[in-house]
Write a protein that holds these residues in place. Structure first.
Motif, PDB file in Angstrom:
ATOM      1  N   PRO A   1       0.822  -1.234   0.000  1.00  0.00           N
ATOM      2  CA  PRO A   1       0.000   0.000   0.000  1.00  0.00           C
ATOM      3  C   PRO A   1       0.845   1.269   0.000  1.00  0.00           C
ATOM      4  O   PRO A   1       0.504   2.249  -0.668  1.00  0.00           O
ATOM      5  CB  PRO A   1      -0.819  -0.124   1.287  1.00  0.00           C
ATOM      6  N   ILE A   2       1.938   1.245   0.735  1.00  0.00           N
ATOM      7  CA  ILE A   2       2.822   2.415   0.800  1.00  0.00           C
ATOM      8  C   ILE A   2       3.532   2.608  -0.529  1.00  0.00           C
ATOM      9  O   ILE A   2       3.675   3.737  -1.020  1.00  0.00           O
ATOM     10  CB  ILE A   2       3.841   2.252   1.944  1.00  0.00           C
ATOM     11  N   ILE A   3       3.989   1.509  -1.141  1.00  0.00           N
ATOM     12  CA  ILE A   3       4.664   1.571  -2.435  1.00  0.00           C
ATOM     13  C   ILE A   3       3.732   2.126  -3.500  1.00  0.00           C
ATOM     14  O   ILE A   3       4.111   3.002  -4.294  1.00  0.00           O
ATOM     15  CB  ILE A   3       5.176   0.171  -2.838  1.00  0.00           C
ATOM     16  N   ASN A   4       2.503   1.631  -3.521  1.00  0.00           N
ATOM     17  CA  ASN A   4       1.534   2.108  -4.509  1.00  0.00           C
ATOM     18  C   ASN A   4       1.211   3.589  -4.308  1.00  0.00           C
ATOM     19  O   ASN A   4       1.062   4.344  -5.277  1.00  0.00           O
ATOM     20  CB  ASN A   4       0.251   1.279  -4.425  1.00  0.00           C
ATOM     21  N   GLN A   5       1.101   3.993  -3.056  1.00  0.00           N
ATOM     22  CA  GLN A   5       0.817   5.397  -2.766  1.00  0.00           C
ATOM     23  C   GLN A   5       1.981   6.287  -3.199  1.00  0.00           C
ATOM     24  O   GLN A   5       1.773   7.386  -3.721  1.00  0.00           O
ATOM     25  CB  GLN A   5       0.549   5.593  -1.271  1.00  0.00           C
TER      26      GLN A   5
ATOM     27  N   SER B   1       7.948   7.541 -15.124  1.00  0.00           N
ATOM     28  CA  SER B   1       7.295   6.303 -14.673  1.00  0.00           C
ATOM     29  C   SER B   1       8.295   5.171 -14.490  1.00  0.00           C
ATOM     30  O   SER B   1       8.234   4.433 -13.501  1.00  0.00           O
ATOM     31  CB  SER B   1       6.202   5.889 -15.664  1.00  0.00           C
ATOM     32  N   LEU B   2       9.228   5.030 -15.430  1.00  0.00           N
ATOM     33  CA  LEU B   2      10.233   3.967 -15.318  1.00  0.00           C
ATOM     34  C   LEU B   2      11.118   4.176 -14.096  1.00  0.00           C
ATOM     35  O   LEU B   2      11.385   3.229 -13.331  1.00  0.00           O
ATOM     36  CB  LEU B   2      11.085   3.931 -16.586  1.00  0.00           C
ATOM     37  N   THR B   3      11.572   5.404 -13.897  1.00  0.00           N
ATOM     38  CA  THR B   3      12.472   5.691 -12.776  1.00  0.00           C
ATOM     39  C   THR B   3      11.770   5.556 -11.439  1.00  0.00           C
ATOM     40  O   THR B   3      12.317   4.963 -10.497  1.00  0.00           O
ATOM     41  CB  THR B   3      13.054   7.110 -12.923  1.00  0.00           C
ATOM     42  N   VAL B   4      10.565   6.111 -11.339  1.00  0.00           N
ATOM     43  CA  VAL B   4       9.816   6.022 -10.083  1.00  0.00           C
ATOM     44  C   VAL B   4       9.476   4.566  -9.769  1.00  0.00           C
ATOM     45  O   VAL B   4       9.583   4.120  -8.614  1.00  0.00           O
ATOM     46  CB  VAL B   4       8.534   6.882 -10.144  1.00  0.00           C
ATOM     47  N   LEU B   5       9.042   3.834 -10.792  1.00  0.00           N
ATOM     48  CA  LEU B   5       8.707   2.423 -10.574  1.00  0.00           C
ATOM     49  C   LEU B   5       9.915   1.647 -10.077  1.00  0.00           C
ATOM     50  O   LEU B   5       9.815   0.838  -9.133  1.00  0.00           O
ATOM     51  CB  LEU B   5       8.183   1.799 -11.877  1.00  0.00           C
TER      52      LEU B   5
ATOM     53  N   MET C   1       3.642  10.299  -9.691  1.00  0.00           N
ATOM     54  CA  MET C   1       3.206  10.441 -11.081  1.00  0.00           C
ATOM     55  C   MET C   1       2.071  11.447 -11.266  1.00  0.00           C
ATOM     56  O   MET C   1       1.801  11.876 -12.386  1.00  0.00           O
ATOM     57  CB  MET C   1       2.765   9.085 -11.623  1.00  0.00           C
ATOM     58  N   LEU C   2       1.394  11.822 -10.184  1.00  0.00           N
ATOM     59  CA  LEU C   2       0.222  12.690 -10.300  1.00  0.00           C
ATOM     60  C   LEU C   2       0.511  14.029 -10.976  1.00  0.00           C
ATOM     61  O   LEU C   2      -0.259  14.455 -11.861  1.00  0.00           O
ATOM     62  CB  LEU C   2      -0.398  12.912  -8.915  1.00  0.00           C
TER      63      LEU C   2
END
Length: 261
Positions: free
Chosen positions: A177-181, A235-239, A187-188
């Motif tokens: 849940p923390i990772i997804n948040q 997105s790639l870097t954050v993921l 990305m927002l």
């Protein structure tokens, strides 16, 4: 509107907006005059220096110059992420931030320059450096938001994570849940920019091309391509970061550390 180069007098006239801002904060009693003046002067000096540096590099295009500039931009962006962190960063987390930025940015930029734009020669600084600046800058913002959200979540939701671990969950499952948040928060801003682009505002690169005489349709094509590159890089870097960053909070026995190393 007159065409041609922007004169020094025209440039100076734009500083009226800073003067207006100073008057507003002075009247309102907001103690920000010093910060406004320093930031304005710093912005001007930095951009002037960059302008002269880029003018030299554009006139002396060499692979080593382009690589050195890109390396400096990447290192400085990583340093800025460290500085923006609201909580102290461990050495382990710093390494994961640096690794994520390096891999994500280099992979995105390489594909974008060689495949999407097909720049020849590949080190042409007139294309590579401005595009790299946009990709690195937006990626830095995204990762910075992701880092702060992850740090905050792992500290404020520590009991939730520990409870999940006690029930047999793996660290990745307990932290999901923390990772997804963290990914969502990171990305927002980029997603919001995409939604408003073209309707609410015209991006800086597109505006610059149009003012410079380029066809609006051609400017739009470049802007769409660059925006997609920014989204891909962020997105790639954050993921990558959130998938490896959470591990800094656990030891080899899958237990939460009292203080991550």
């Amino acid at each position: 509107m007159s065409s041609g180069d922007l004169t020094l007098g025209q440039l100076v006239s734009a500083y009226i907006f800073i003067l207006i801002l100073l008057i507003i904060v002075k009247v309102k009693g907001i103690q920000r005059e010093r910060e406004i003046l320093i930031s304005s002067i710093r912005m001007t000096v930095q951009l002037m220096i960059v302008g002269y540096v880029l003018a030299y590099i554009f006139g002396n295009a060499r692979p080593v110059f382009t690589i050195l500039i890109l390396a400096f931009m990447l290192v400085f962006s990583i340093y800025n992420i460290y500085q923006r962190a609201k909580l102290p960063l461990s050495s382990g987390l710093k390494k994961k931030i640096a690794l994520s930025m390096a891999v994500g940015v280099i992979a995105t930029l390489t594909y974008f320059i060689l495949v999407t734009l097909n720049v020849k020669p590949w080190f042409n600084p007139r294309y590579v450096i401005p595009i790299a600046g946009m990709i690195i800058g937006n990626t830095m913002t995204g990762v910075s938001l992701g880092v702060n959200t992850l740090l905050d979540g792992m500290h404020t939701k520590k009991q939730m994570v520990e409870s999940a671990l006690m029930l047999g969950a793996r660290p990745s499952e307990a932290s999901r849940p923390i990772i997804n948040q963290a990914f969502d928060s990171a990305m927002l801003p980029t997603i919001n920019s995409m939604v408003g682009m073209g309707i609410v505002f015209l991006p800086g690169m597109m505006t610059g091309q149009i003012i410079g005489g380029a066809s609006p349709l051609q400017a739009i094509r470049y802007q769409i391509a660059v925006m997609l590159g920014i989204v891909g890089g962020a997105s790639l870097t954050v993921l990558l970061f959130v998938q490896i960053g959470y591990k800094a909070f656990f030891n080899n026995r899958s237990q939460l550390r009292e203080r991550e190393p």
